[in-house]
Design an enzyme around this catalytic site. Structure first.
Site, mmCIF file in Angstrom:
data_model
loop_
_atom_site.group_PDB
_atom_site.id
_atom_site.type_symbol
_atom_site.label_atom_id
_atom_site.label_comp_id
_atom_site.label_asym_id
_atom_site.label_seq_id
_atom_site.Cartn_x
_atom_site.Cartn_y
_atom_site.Cartn_z
ATOM 1 N N LYS A 72 31.731 -10.468 -72.271
ATOM 2 C CA LYS A 72 32.349 -9.141 -72.766
ATOM 3 C C LYS A 72 33.116 -8.350 -71.694
ATOM 4 O O LYS A 72 34.019 -7.771 -72.261
ATOM 5 C CB LYS A 72 31.181 -8.378 -73.286
ATOM 6 N N ASN A 93 34.309 -7.164 -77.781
ATOM 7 C CA ASN A 93 33.342 -8.358 -78.501
ATOM 8 C C ASN A 93 34.144 -8.825 -79.690
ATOM 9 O O ASN A 93 33.716 -9.903 -80.005
ATOM 10 C CB ASN A 93 32.066 -7.787 -79.291
ATOM 11 N N ASP A 108 30.992 -3.332 -81.893
ATOM 12 C CA ASP A 108 29.556 -2.989 -81.764
ATOM 13 C C ASP A 108 28.991 -1.542 -81.953
ATOM 14 O O ASP A 108 28.262 -1.357 -82.922
ATOM 15 C CB ASP A 108 29.039 -3.589 -80.274
ATOM 16 N N ALA A 133 21.532 2.684 -71.695
ATOM 17 C CA ALA A 133 22.907 2.740 -71.338
ATOM 18 C C ALA A 133 23.435 1.301 -70.890
ATOM 19 O O ALA A 133 24.202 1.002 -70.125
ATOM 20 C CB ALA A 133 23.132 3.608 -70.034
ATOM 21 N N ALA A 136 24.686 -2.471 -75.521
ATOM 22 C CA ALA A 136 24.595 -1.962 -76.700
ATOM 23 C C ALA A 136 24.499 -0.338 -76.667
ATOM 24 O O ALA A 136 25.256 0.312 -77.498
ATOM 25 C CB ALA A 136 23.153 -2.301 -77.418
ATOM 26 N N GLY A 255 18.197 -2.598 -86.663
ATOM 27 C CA GLY A 255 19.341 -3.243 -85.868
ATOM 28 C C GLY A 255 20.394 -4.181 -86.630
ATOM 29 O O GLY A 255 21.280 -4.582 -86.312
HETATM 30 P P1 NAD Z 1 21.303 -4.680 -71.445
HETATM 31 O O1 NAD Z 1 20.577 -5.584 -70.760
HETATM 32 O O2 NAD Z 1 22.580 -4.546 -71.312
HETATM 33 O O3 NAD Z 1 20.553 -3.214 -71.535
HETATM 34 C C1 NAD Z 1 19.205 -3.125 -71.563
HETATM 35 C C2 NAD Z 1 18.893 -1.599 -71.628
HETATM 36 O O4 NAD Z 1 17.516 -1.624 -71.822
HETATM 37 C C3 NAD Z 1 19.013 -0.918 -70.605
HETATM 38 O O5 NAD Z 1 19.606 0.427 -70.786
HETATM 39 C C4 NAD Z 1 17.856 -0.994 -69.808
HETATM 40 O O6 NAD Z 1 17.637 0.018 -68.895
HETATM 41 C C5 NAD Z 1 16.726 -0.935 -70.958
HETATM 42 N N1 NAD Z 1 15.338 -1.425 -70.714
HETATM 43 C C6 NAD Z 1 15.111 -2.573 -70.466
HETATM 44 N N2 NAD Z 1 13.728 -2.843 -70.384
HETATM 45 C C7 NAD Z 1 13.398 -1.451 -70.511
HETATM 46 C C8 NAD Z 1 12.194 -0.769 -70.880
HETATM 47 N N3 NAD Z 1 10.856 -1.538 -70.539
HETATM 48 N N4 NAD Z 1 11.870 0.287 -70.915
HETATM 49 C C9 NAD Z 1 12.949 1.153 -71.143
HETATM 50 N N5 NAD Z 1 14.203 0.713 -70.990
HETATM 51 C C10 NAD Z 1 14.329 -0.659 -70.877
HETATM 52 O O7 NAD Z 1 21.016 -5.194 -73.097
HETATM 53 P P2 NAD Z 1 21.816 -4.930 -74.371
HETATM 54 O O8 NAD Z 1 22.799 -5.844 -74.967
HETATM 55 O O9 NAD Z 1 22.362 -3.547 -74.248
HETATM 56 O O10 NAD Z 1 20.601 -4.768 -75.479
HETATM 57 C C11 NAD Z 1 19.670 -3.778 -75.677
HETATM 58 C C12 NAD Z 1 19.126 -4.063 -76.896
HETATM 59 O O11 NAD Z 1 20.032 -3.931 -78.031
HETATM 60 C C13 NAD Z 1 18.249 -5.465 -76.919
HETATM 61 O O12 NAD Z 1 17.101 -5.073 -77.807
HETATM 62 C C14 NAD Z 1 19.238 -6.162 -77.862
HETATM 63 O O13 NAD Z 1 18.420 -7.437 -78.635
HETATM 64 C C15 NAD Z 1 19.806 -5.406 -78.932
HETATM 65 N N6 NAD Z 1 21.191 -5.569 -79.369
HETATM 66 C C16 NAD Z 1 21.293 -5.217 -80.664
HETATM 67 C C17 NAD Z 1 22.828 -5.665 -81.322
HETATM 68 C C18 NAD Z 1 22.815 -5.463 -82.694
HETATM 69 O O14 NAD Z 1 23.938 -5.986 -83.234
HETATM 70 N N7 NAD Z 1 21.924 -5.196 -83.496
HETATM 71 C C19 NAD Z 1 23.698 -5.711 -80.307
HETATM 72 C C20 NAD Z 1 23.577 -6.021 -78.904
HETATM 73 C C21 NAD Z 1 22.200 -5.601 -78.579
#
Ligand code: NAD
Length: 289
Positions: A72, A93, A108, A133, A136, A255
């Site tokens: 991305k 995306n 997104d 941060a 997503a 979500g």
């Molecule tokens: P990423 O790896 O870019 O970011 C992960 C985030 O979670 C970071 O902010 C990190 O600090 C935090 N984190 C991880 N473990 C943690 C914990 N134990 N306690 C607190 N914070 C924690 O991942 P992403 O792509 O941003 O995805 C984040 C979430 O969003 C995931 O659950 C993913 O499935 C979901 N998501 C959903 C959609 C959708 O279309 N609904 C799209 C993208 C991501």
């Protein structure tokens, strides 16, 4: 699916891994329902093979692309232009063909805020709190700033995302007119007070999905009717956060809405198609969890 012919348009998802993506099911069903002569396929592409994939997409005349992890951010350098959201997020995306140019978009964050709007929540002139941060979370807080939220409080644990986000929020504050502030997710008193003032709270951390499926970053006594709580996690469909929000009489937004609306916004951009989100949700995601 409509019969494939010499006129059939091709849209592809680039990323790795992609074989378990839900996007082909969503888009191919939507194309069939709307009578659109197009197919959506996935291609396993890494940052190492991405440049050639984009050259190939241009040469083959693909009608559009989705781009997912880990490509991305890498894809920006191979495109001819960016939407304001993609430029501010530094991530793409959705790629749209405009004549012989490939333009990067990011649906997104817009997908998440459209899901909120469908639930009756708008952010313009209001305060929003975003937990997480990562990809997503960044998409959501950037789009909230573009959509006119006045204050956006971002919480993250002190991991690798924290320091880079501080710089990013300062830049967004300067460029959008919204005030974005970063806090440590461990600061519970601050989290409680920011949540209390927010019309919408979005949890974009991994909390809510296994192995954190029995956890919520937000305590139930902080939630009240009139507020909305969104989880970006869609597996499980009802996370702990959503269950607590419902019990508190607040609006709970799963979500899946973000996933479906980012897809719908993509179809609008690629082919000017209005995806029937409710129909796709029922057909693709009707299985109970
Ligand atoms: P990423 O790896 O870019 O970011 C992960 C985030 O979670 C970071 O902010 C990190 O600090 C935090 N984190 C991880 N473990 C943690 C914990 N134990 N306690 C607190 N914070 C924690 O991942 P992403 O792509 O941003 O995805 C984040 C979430 O969003 C995931 O659950 C993913 O499935 C979901 N998501 C959903 C959609 C959708 O279309 N609904 C799209 C993208 C991501």
């Amino acid at each position: 699916m409509s019969e494939i012919s010499g006129h059939t348009k091709l849209i592809a998802l680039l990323g790795s891994p992609v074989e378990h993506s839900l996007s082909p099911a969503i888009h191919n069903l939507s194309f069939a329902k709307e009578g659109v002569d197009a197919v959506y396929l996935v291609a396993d592409v890494t940052p190492d093979t991405l440049e050639n994939a984009i050259i190939g997409a241009r040469a083959l005349g693909l009608a559009g692309l989705n781009v997912t992890m880990p490509c991305k951010t890498h894809v920006l350098q191979y495109l001819d232009g960016l939407s304001p959201a993609a430029e501010l997020m530094g991530a793409v995306n959705t790629v749209v063909r405009e004549g012989d140019k490939l333009i990067g978009h990011n649906t997104d964050g817009a997908g998440a805020l459209r899901a909120a709007k469908e639930a009756g929540i708008t952010v313009s002139g209001k305060k929003v709190t975003v937990l997480g941060a990562g990809g997503a979370g960044s998409a959501v807080f950037t789009q909230a700033a573009l959509d006119g939220a006045t204050e956006i409080s971002v919480f993250n644990v002190r991991d690798e995302f924290y320091d880079s986000t501080e710089v990013r929020l300062a830049e967004l504050t300067e460029r959008t007119g919204a005030t974005l502030t970063l806090y440590d997710l461990a600061d519970e008193a601050r989290l409680q007070s920011e949540v209390a003032e927010s019309v919408l709270v979005v949890d974009a951390t991994r909390v809510g999905m296994p192995p954190f499926e029995n956890e919520s970053n937000i305590k139930p006594e902080w939630m009240k009717p009139g507020q909305a709580f969104m989880d970006t996690v869609y597996h499980p469909r009802e996370t702990k956060l959503l269950k607590l929000a419902k019990e508190a009489g607040a609006t709970a937004i799963g979500g899946l809405g973000m996933l479906l609306w980012q897809a719908a916004l993509g179809e609008k951009l690629w082919l000017d198609v209005d995806m029937d989100v409710a129909y796709i949700e029922e057909k693709v995601f009707s299985e109970a969890e």
